[in-house]
Design an enzyme around this catalytic site. Structure first.
Site, mmCIF file in Angstrom:
data_model
loop_
_atom_site.group_PDB
_atom_site.id
_atom_site.type_symbol
_atom_site.label_atom_id
_atom_site.label_comp_id
_atom_site.label_asym_id
_atom_site.label_seq_id
_atom_site.Cartn_x
_atom_site.Cartn_y
_atom_site.Cartn_z
ATOM 1 N N GLU A 179 7.063 4.548 -18.308
ATOM 2 C CA GLU A 179 6.029 5.359 -17.078
ATOM 3 C C GLU A 179 6.443 4.771 -15.838
ATOM 4 O O GLU A 179 5.351 4.501 -15.047
ATOM 5 C CB GLU A 179 4.672 5.307 -17.516
ATOM 6 C CG GLU A 179 4.467 6.052 -18.706
ATOM 7 C CD GLU A 179 3.052 6.307 -19.140
ATOM 8 O OE1 GLU A 179 2.194 5.687 -18.391
ATOM 9 O OE2 GLU A 179 2.611 7.236 -19.859
ATOM 10 N N GLU A 372 5.795 9.328 -26.410
ATOM 11 C CA GLU A 372 4.477 9.140 -26.511
ATOM 12 C C GLU A 372 3.543 10.431 -26.448
ATOM 13 O O GLU A 372 3.993 11.274 -25.722
ATOM 14 C CB GLU A 372 3.852 8.201 -25.420
ATOM 15 C CG GLU A 372 3.998 6.952 -25.200
ATOM 16 C CD GLU A 372 3.320 6.033 -24.276
ATOM 17 O OE1 GLU A 372 2.348 6.423 -23.839
ATOM 18 O OE2 GLU A 372 4.001 5.095 -23.791
HETATM 19 C C1 BG6 Z 1 0.501 5.662 -21.257
HETATM 20 C C2 BG6 Z 1 1.107 4.352 -21.668
HETATM 21 O O1 BG6 Z 1 -0.015 5.586 -20.116
HETATM 22 O O2 BG6 Z 1 -0.610 6.222 -22.134
HETATM 23 C C3 BG6 Z 1 0.396 3.704 -23.044
HETATM 24 O O3 BG6 Z 1 2.388 4.118 -21.540
HETATM 25 C C4 BG6 Z 1 -1.058 4.016 -23.100
HETATM 26 O O4 BG6 Z 1 0.398 2.210 -22.689
HETATM 27 C C5 BG6 Z 1 -1.054 5.481 -23.421
HETATM 28 O O5 BG6 Z 1 -1.847 3.350 -24.073
HETATM 29 C C6 BG6 Z 1 -2.415 6.109 -23.653
HETATM 30 O O6 BG6 Z 1 -3.346 5.869 -22.780
HETATM 31 P P1 BG6 Z 1 -4.743 5.024 -22.941
HETATM 32 O O7 BG6 Z 1 -5.542 4.809 -21.733
HETATM 33 O O8 BG6 Z 1 -5.501 6.102 -23.878
HETATM 34 O O9 BG6 Z 1 -4.559 3.910 -23.834
#
Ligand code: BG6
Length: 478
Positions: A179, A372
């Site tokens: 990211e 993701e």
């Molecule tokens: C992304 C990241 O921002 O979202 C992860 O690459 C992160 O590291 C994921 O865990 C989900 O966000 P959160 O805040 O729910 O953990």
């Protein structure tokens, strides 16, 4: 039709959110270790509150996390049982170079990942490795100021050479920076930046981003030189912006907001600073110091594929529009009246994924990789640790259906899909354990109490069937 035969189904994690073992195997301390839970977390993540060591009154969830450092064989076996074709993970820089600027790497750290990759190989799981997932050695922050310093490019280059050589034949897919656009919203997390009062933060952030962009191009170059089979991707926290209304001012805002994110990928994929960015930087009085060779490097070594995270769509509006805010990935966005939201206020929008995929492919014409996606939710396990997570299955199946539409109907090439937090792990945004994404439940609470026992949720069996049918059977079974 449907998903290609070699589609890479899997799941994703990041070292600092699952490994733990922060002081094991000669590992050094990193920025991600010293980010506490609680109300000060945001100030630390954004570099407003300078915290470079552990302070007694805080809890630091990354120190132990879910202890994948010792459980990795058990966890990979569970991924294999689901039929994973790929597993996205990140390297903890401080396992390989505990301080970051040493001459020689730490053999114990190198061996740890070698064992892990060999374990993946045993099950024919292709590792997808993020070189830095919000990860910067503390020593490099204290000594050099993190990515604000150009010397970081050399340290990163060294890390890359070591891992590309050592893991040749074991790893083929690499992502340079997780990211990368988050450097603007979470500069300590993304780039080890902290700020003194009165500093021009934007100047520092864009200069640091330049260093990361150059380092990313250099990594791409070296990866290809060491092994022409290596495939290198950039990684964007994606989600196209919708205009709040058809008021041209709102539309203009949404275009500007998209460009704020595309800027990074425009450089990594098209090989040069786009003209709109040059104008924007000049208008803000930001000057990027760059070496003569930087431009040529960026141009010559663009990425092979575009990877991204997608959780929720975003909305932009001009100051004239009267809007409400809601939470989103690391920073808030505008509430979209047409969408439901998760318990953490992230708006659920499967069609938004198809829109984002089309926008990215229209712009870059390179294969995409969704690395993701998922629903952070509170789970209530029964006495055996079983969770009936129909809400998670509903979210994921709707998003996979949207991916399928983008492939089938729109012709977007997609290499694979690794849903986020395939095993429950620490939340990056909040540091909580109770915000769970996994197919595998881990017995651990927000305060670090629990047996760490792993158990399969309902979604475990559902995802297994999705993979077994190559995305054809998305139905929820009773
Ligand atoms: C992304 C990241 O921002 O979202 C992860 O690459 C992160 O590291 C994921 O865990 C989900 O966000 P959160 O805040 O729910 O953990």
């Amino acid at each position: 039709m449907g998903f290609p035969d070699n589609f890479l189904w899997g799941g994703a994690t990041a070292a600092n959110q699952c490994e733990g073992g922060y002081d094991k195997g000669g590992r050094g301390l990193a920025n991600v270790d010293v980010i506490p839970t609680g109300p000060d977390r945001r100030a630390v993540i954004t570099g407003k509150r300078n915290m470079l060591s552990f302070e007694t009154e805080y809890f630091y969830p990354a120190k132990e996390a879910i202890d994948m450092y010792t459980h990795f064989k058990e966890d990979i076996a569970l991924f294999a049982e689901m039929g994973f074709k790929t597993y996205r993970l990140s390297i903890a820089w401080t396992r390989i170079f505990p301080k970051g600027d040493e001459e020689t790497p730490n053999e114990e750290g190198l061996q740890f990942y070698q064992d892990l990759f060999q374990e993946c190989q045993k099950y024919a799981i292709e590792p997808l490795v993020t070189i830095t997932h919000f990860d910067c050695p503390i020593h490099l922050i204290k000594e050099y100021g993190g990515w604000r310093n150009r010397k970081m490019i050399d340290f990163y280059e060294k890390l890359c050479r070591v891992i590309f050589e050592r893991y040749q034949g074991l790893v083929k897919y690499w992502l340079t920076f997780n990211e990368i656009n988050m450097i603007l919203h979470a500069p300590f997390l993304g780039a080890g930046l902290t700020f003194e009062a009165g500093e021009n933060e934007e100047q520092i952030k864009y200069q640091a981003a330049h260093h990361e962009l150059v380092a990313s191009a250099l990594a791409t170059k070296i990866a290809h030189e060491i092994d022409p089979d290596n495939q290198v991707g950039c990684m964007l926290a994606a989600a196209s912006y919708y205009s709040y209304s058809c008021n041209p001012k709102d539309v203009w805002e949404s275009k500007q907001s998209d460009r704020g994110n595309y800027f990074f990928i425009d450089v990594q994929s098209r090989g040069a600073y786009p003209t709109y960015a040059l104008k924007m930087l000049a208008k803000k009085g930001i000057t990027i110091e760059q070496s003569k060779e930087d431009k040529a490097l960026l141009k010559a070594h663009t990425v092979d594929f575009i990877s991204f995270s997608y959780y929720a769509s975003r909305v932009a509006a001009s100051e004239d529009s009267d809007v409400q805010k809601t939470e989103g990935n690391l920073f808030p966005t505008i509430k979209n009246p047409y969408l439901e939201a998760s318990e953490w206020g992230w708006q659920i929008d499967p069609l938004g994924l198809r829109i984002t995929m089309n926008d990215l492919y229209d712009r870059y014409q390179k294969p995409l990789f969704i690395v993701e996606n998922g629903l952070g939710a509170v789970d209530s396990p029964d006495e055996n640790g079983f969770v009936e997570d129909d809400y998670r299955i509903a979210y994921l199946s709707a998003h996979i259906k949207a991916m399928k539409d983008a492939i089938d109907e729109d012709g977007v090439p997609l290499l694979g899909y690794t849903s986020w937090g395939c095993i429950d792990l620490v939340s990056a945004g909040t540091g909580e354990m109770k915000k769970r994404y996994g197919y595998i439940y881990v017995d651990l609470d927000n305060e670090g109490h629990g047996t760490l026992k792993r158990s399969k949720k309902k979604s475990f069996y559902w995802y297994k069937q999705v993979i077994a049918t190559n995305g054809e059977d998305l139905a929820q079974k009773e």
